[in-house]
Design an enzyme around this catalytic site. Structure first.
Site, PDB file in Angstrom:
ATOM      1  N   LYS A 206      10.589   7.721   1.927  1.00  0.00           N
ATOM      2  CA  LYS A 206       9.271   7.948   0.934  1.00  0.00           C
ATOM      3  C   LYS A 206       8.251   8.905   0.330  1.00  0.00           C
ATOM      4  O   LYS A 206       8.320   9.962  -0.216  1.00  0.00           O
ATOM      5  CB  LYS A 206       9.193   6.286   0.337  1.00  0.00           C
ATOM      6  CG  LYS A 206       8.457   7.029  -1.334  1.00  0.00           C
ATOM      7  CD  LYS A 206       7.891   5.739  -2.004  1.00  0.00           C
ATOM      8  CE  LYS A 206       7.843   5.703  -2.916  1.00  0.00           C
ATOM      9  NZ  LYS A 206       6.701   4.288  -3.493  1.00  0.00           N
ATOM     10  N   GLU A 212       7.081   6.441  12.392  1.00  0.00           N
ATOM     11  CA  GLU A 212       8.678   5.802  13.288  1.00  0.00           C
ATOM     12  C   GLU A 212       9.701   6.563  12.879  1.00  0.00           C
ATOM     13  O   GLU A 212      10.348   7.554  13.628  1.00  0.00           O
ATOM     14  CB  GLU A 212       8.745   4.364  12.426  1.00  0.00           C
ATOM     15  CG  GLU A 212       8.061   3.400  13.443  1.00  0.00           C
ATOM     16  CD  GLU A 212       6.521   2.993  12.172  1.00  0.00           C
ATOM     17  OE1 GLU A 212       7.206   3.792  11.275  1.00  0.00           O
ATOM     18  OE2 GLU A 212       6.020   2.320  12.885  1.00  0.00           O
ATOM     19  N   GLY A 267       9.087   1.230  -2.235  1.00  0.00           N
ATOM     20  CA  GLY A 267      10.635   1.176  -0.866  1.00  0.00           C
ATOM     21  C   GLY A 267      11.849   0.345  -1.021  1.00  0.00           C
ATOM     22  O   GLY A 267      12.251   0.293  -0.763  1.00  0.00           O
ATOM     23  N   ARG A 268      11.265  -0.773  -1.057  1.00  0.00           N
ATOM     24  CA  ARG A 268      11.681  -2.027  -0.803  1.00  0.00           C
ATOM     25  C   ARG A 268      13.164  -2.087  -2.110  1.00  0.00           C
ATOM     26  O   ARG A 268      13.389  -3.431  -1.731  1.00  0.00           O
ATOM     27  CB  ARG A 268      10.989  -3.551  -0.809  1.00  0.00           C
ATOM     28  CG  ARG A 268       9.806  -3.744  -1.810  1.00  0.00           C
ATOM     29  CD  ARG A 268       8.925  -4.715  -1.369  1.00  0.00           C
ATOM     30  NE  ARG A 268       7.627  -5.636  -1.770  1.00  0.00           N
ATOM     31  CZ  ARG A 268       6.624  -3.907  -2.056  1.00  0.00           C
ATOM     32  NH1 ARG A 268       6.768  -3.419  -0.898  1.00  0.00           N
ATOM     33  NH2 ARG A 268       5.625  -4.917  -2.734  1.00  0.00           N
ATOM     34  N   GLU A 353       7.203  -8.147   1.707  1.00  0.00           N
ATOM     35  CA  GLU A 353       5.661  -7.096   1.300  1.00  0.00           C
ATOM     36  C   GLU A 353       5.284  -7.524  -0.475  1.00  0.00           C
ATOM     37  O   GLU A 353       4.158  -6.603  -0.123  1.00  0.00           O
ATOM     38  CB  GLU A 353       6.869  -6.152   1.501  1.00  0.00           C
ATOM     39  CG  GLU A 353       5.953  -5.314   2.217  1.00  0.00           C
ATOM     40  CD  GLU A 353       6.191  -3.848   2.388  1.00  0.00           C
ATOM     41  OE1 GLU A 353       7.028  -2.894   1.559  1.00  0.00           O
ATOM     42  OE2 GLU A 353       6.198  -3.130   3.278  1.00  0.00           O
ATOM     43  N   HIS A 384      25.270 -24.388  14.087  1.00  0.00           N
ATOM     44  CA  HIS A 384      24.959 -24.747  15.599  1.00  0.00           C
ATOM     45  C   HIS A 384      23.887 -24.235  15.643  1.00  0.00           C
ATOM     46  O   HIS A 384      23.809 -24.058  17.174  1.00  0.00           O
ATOM     47  CB  HIS A 384      26.359 -24.111  16.200  1.00  0.00           C
ATOM     48  CG  HIS A 384      27.526 -24.473  15.717  1.00  0.00           C
ATOM     49  ND1 HIS A 384      28.397 -25.543  16.249  1.00  0.00           N
ATOM     50  CD2 HIS A 384      28.501 -24.305  14.494  1.00  0.00           C
ATOM     51  CE1 HIS A 384      29.051 -25.895  15.078  1.00  0.00           C
ATOM     52  NE2 HIS A 384      29.823 -25.109  14.152  1.00  0.00           N
ATOM     53  N   LYS A 504      -1.231   0.553  11.324  1.00  0.00           N
ATOM     54  CA  LYS A 504      -0.776   1.764  11.250  1.00  0.00           C
ATOM     55  C   LYS A 504      -1.881   2.598  11.792  1.00  0.00           C
ATOM     56  O   LYS A 504      -1.581   3.688  12.539  1.00  0.00           O
ATOM     57  CB  LYS A 504      -0.073   2.390   9.889  1.00  0.00           C
ATOM     58  CG  LYS A 504       0.931   1.188   8.951  1.00  0.00           C
ATOM     59  CD  LYS A 504       0.938   2.605   8.037  1.00  0.00           C
ATOM     60  CE  LYS A 504       2.609   1.783   7.862  1.00  0.00           C
ATOM     61  NZ  LYS A 504       2.576   2.865   6.352  1.00  0.00           N
TER      62      LYS A 504
HETATM   63  O1  F6P Z   1       6.085  -1.101   5.967  1.00  0.00           O
HETATM   64  C1  F6P Z   1       5.510   0.106   4.889  1.00  0.00           C
HETATM   65  C2  F6P Z   1       6.274   0.993   4.220  1.00  0.00           C
HETATM   66  O2  F6P Z   1       5.707   1.723   3.442  1.00  0.00           O
HETATM   67  C3  F6P Z   1       7.455   0.116   3.823  1.00  0.00           C
HETATM   68  O3  F6P Z   1       6.419  -0.447   2.064  1.00  0.00           O
HETATM   69  C4  F6P Z   1       8.231   0.894   3.029  1.00  0.00           C
HETATM   70  O4  F6P Z   1       9.152   0.545   3.245  1.00  0.00           O
HETATM   71  C5  F6P Z   1       8.276   1.686   5.073  1.00  0.00           C
HETATM   72  O5  F6P Z   1       6.698   1.529   5.277  1.00  0.00           O
HETATM   73  C6  F6P Z   1       8.832   2.927   5.009  1.00  0.00           C
HETATM   74  O6  F6P Z   1       8.484   3.794   4.385  1.00  0.00           O
HETATM   75  P1  F6P Z   1       8.737   5.650   3.986  1.00  0.00           P
HETATM   76  O7  F6P Z   1       9.531   5.693   3.031  1.00  0.00           O
HETATM   77  O8  F6P Z   1       7.384   5.997   3.017  1.00  0.00           O
HETATM   78  O9  F6P Z   1       8.700   5.767   5.687  1.00  0.00           O
END
Ligand code: F6P
Length: 541
Positions: A206, A212, A267-268, A353, A384, A504
């Site tokens: 987003k 990452e 995002g979620r 979240e 199990h 972060k």
């Molecule tokens: O972990 C926080 C967060 O902002 C989530 O809400 C989101 O889904 C994820 O990081 C990834 O963010 P982005 O889509 O901006 O890379």
């Protein structure tokens, strides 16, 4: 904003809990032969039986009064009409618009929302169609065989979960893989065995600033460029999904190959929009649209059904009943479908979240437990592993059992065995087995206490005709709205996530300390300083 726990409705529930908590499901069923029928309902294709809950008619009335007190009806309308209910970020919350039909009308903050949503869906469908029909070719002229989605959190869990769920609908011979973790094992594992000439990367973020995702994307780009011997190859092998065109261009992806969304999609809550591109390529635009239609079916149910017949509302209120009155710490989500093995992980981000908050929307502290903790594994694997604790442990763990009537494949009638297990578990959890019943079977007296099954362990059972794109959309929307209702009653902002920011920033600040050969700076805390020193020593620095 009034603290919900200070209302007469909350006090009435508290009192009722004192009087009702000892009632057993055996008694409740014996007292009311109509109970199962009364405590069941349908929404879209989803059938919910909530009769195996430690709740009676009065409980439900009191919970519904609590929902009314929280202003839920107005709040639902506020979401659907684009009010800025995400107060800490001053944003509308409009994931429900991502699945509204083309002829719906919604203008928010001057944006003609539905037209924009469908323009992106059409662009996604056109692109997915080209990849699936092999019209879109890689740098060397070969068709795409594998799509690798690089994203994390909401930019990973949704499409990854849904891809697994809809494996029976992969019809173009295109496989999808998902890379999220900054752990190098993730990207190296995903790239193993792939041919750069036939691989397409979808960089999903987003913000397009997530460490990452950008790090993994750079590794993927290097892999591709070195594999194909030219930086020009990037144009045919990288597309982006983002709200941030500037950063996408900066990374080197042509914004003509960018699929957008908007700040009013959290995002979620985003895989039913452009974040679902990898899924759409794998299952096709038609199936994707069926999924959106499934979401919309439950959106409409949520928006229009009276609360006493409103599935997300009832399930959310029961969640609050256990979390805040019985003191339940977690809720198990147990899909009796191997295809849904990522569903609990997906729901974890959704609930935690969204509602893992300690202050209300106005900044004042909450005074009850918020944020249900979901966890689970597909049945019968869970049986199990951890069901022992569910049956005989000291903790109360309410559970959602999700079953499907029609399998996609069924060698040796296995599906009926699976379903029999689901039904057996919810029955055993509800009604247990008494010491008398166990002794009557000839069990030695010293073993009897070990075999007693206390029962009275609450469950919801959701029965679905078949796992399809349409029913998957319904299931996801159901849980989205459960989280919404719980957040409303608790009075929190379910749509921000400030709690992930500090870690972060600290990681960015700490990384140079791990890699440099300089003496470790004086950290305010001795524990972290010690761990940095130890890590560097182990790495020979
Ligand atoms: O972990 C926080 C967060 O902002 C989530 O809400 C989101 O889904 C994820 O990081 C990834 O963010 P982005 O889509 O901006 O890379």
């Amino acid at each position: 904003m009034a603290d919900i726990t200070q209302t007469p409705e909350w006090a009435a529930l508290d009192k009722h809990y004192g009087e009702f908590a000892d009632r057993t499901l055996r008694e409740l069923f014996a007292d009311d032969p109509q109970r199962a029928e009364r405590m069941s309902l349908t929404a879209g294709d989803l059938f919910l039986d909530y009769s195996k809950h430690r709740a009676g008619g009065e409980t439900m009335e009191l919970l519904l009064a609590l929902a009314a007190k929280s202003g839920l009806r107005d709040r639902i309308e506020a979401m659907f009409t684009g009010e800025h209910i995400n107060v800490s970020e001053d944003r509308a919350v409009l994931h429900v618009a991502l699945r509204m039909p083309r002829d719906a009308r919604l203008v928010v903050d001057g944006q003609v929302v539905i037209a924009d949503v469908h323009a992106v869906l059409d662009k996604m469908a056109a692109f997915a169609g080209r990849v699936r029909s092999q019209e879109w070719r890689g740098h060397t002229g070969q068709p795409i065989k594998t799509v690798v989605n690089i994203g994390i959190g909401g930019s990973d869990l949704g499409p990854a979960m849904a891809y697994e769920a809809l494996r029976d609908f992969l019809d173009a011979g295109i496989e999808a893989r998902f890379v999220s973790n900054i752990d190098p094992a993730d990207i190296t594992g995903a790239l193993r065995g792939l041919d750069p000439a036939t691989t397409l990367f979808v960089i999903s973020s987003k913000t397009f600033t997530t460490l990452e995702t950008l790090t993994n994307a750079r590794v993927a780009r290097d892999w591709l460029v070195s594999g194909l011997g030219s930086a020009d190859a990037v144009a045919k092998h990288f597309v982006a999904v983002s709200t941030n065109a500037e950063k996408v261009a900066e990374f080197g992806i042509d914004t003509a190959n960018m699929f957008g969304f908007w700040d009013w999609v959290g995002g979620r809550y985003s895989y039913d929009g452009a974040i679902g591109l990898s899924l759409m390529i794998a299952v096709g635009p038609e199936r994707f649209r069926e999924m959106l239609d499934g979401f919309h079916t439950i959106d409409e149910h949520f928006r229009t059904a009276p609360f006493e017949a409103n599935m997300p509302v009832l399930m959310a209120l029961l969640g609050i009943w256990y979390a805040d009155f019985f003191g339940a710490e977690t809720r198990a989500v147990l899909p009796y479908s191997q295809r849904l093995h990522r569903f609990p992980a997906y729901l974890q981000q959704l609930t935690m979240e969204s509602n893992g908050k300690s202050v209300q929307a106005d900044g004042t502290p909450v005074t009850v437990q918020t944020g249900e903790i979901f966890w689970g594994e597909p049945g019968t694997n869970g049986q199990h592993a951890f069901y022992q604790l569910l049956h005989q442990g000291t903790r109360l763990v309410p559970a959602d059992f999700i079953g499907f009537a029609e399998p996609h494949e069924d060698p040796a009638g296995m599906h009926d065995i699976l379903t029999a297990n689901l039904l057996a578990q919810t029955t055993a959890l509800a009604f247990g087995k008494t010491a008398e019943e166990i002794a009557a079977e000839g069990t030695p007296p010293h073993v009897v206490p070990h075999k007693v099954m206390p029962g009275n362990r609450p469950t919801s059972t959701i029965l679905v005709p078949r796992l399809t794109p349409h029913t998957l959309g319904q299931l996801v929307a159901l849980y989205e709205h459960i989280v919404f209702v719980e957040g409303t009653v608790w009075g929190v902002d379910s749509f921000d996530q400030w709690g992930v920011e500090l870690g972060k920033k600290m990681a960015l600040a700490l990384e140079p300390a791990l890699t440099s050969e300089q003496p470790v700076a004086d950290y305010p805390d001795a524990s972290t300083a010690q761990l940095v020193r130890r890590y560097r020593k182990l790495r020979g620095r």
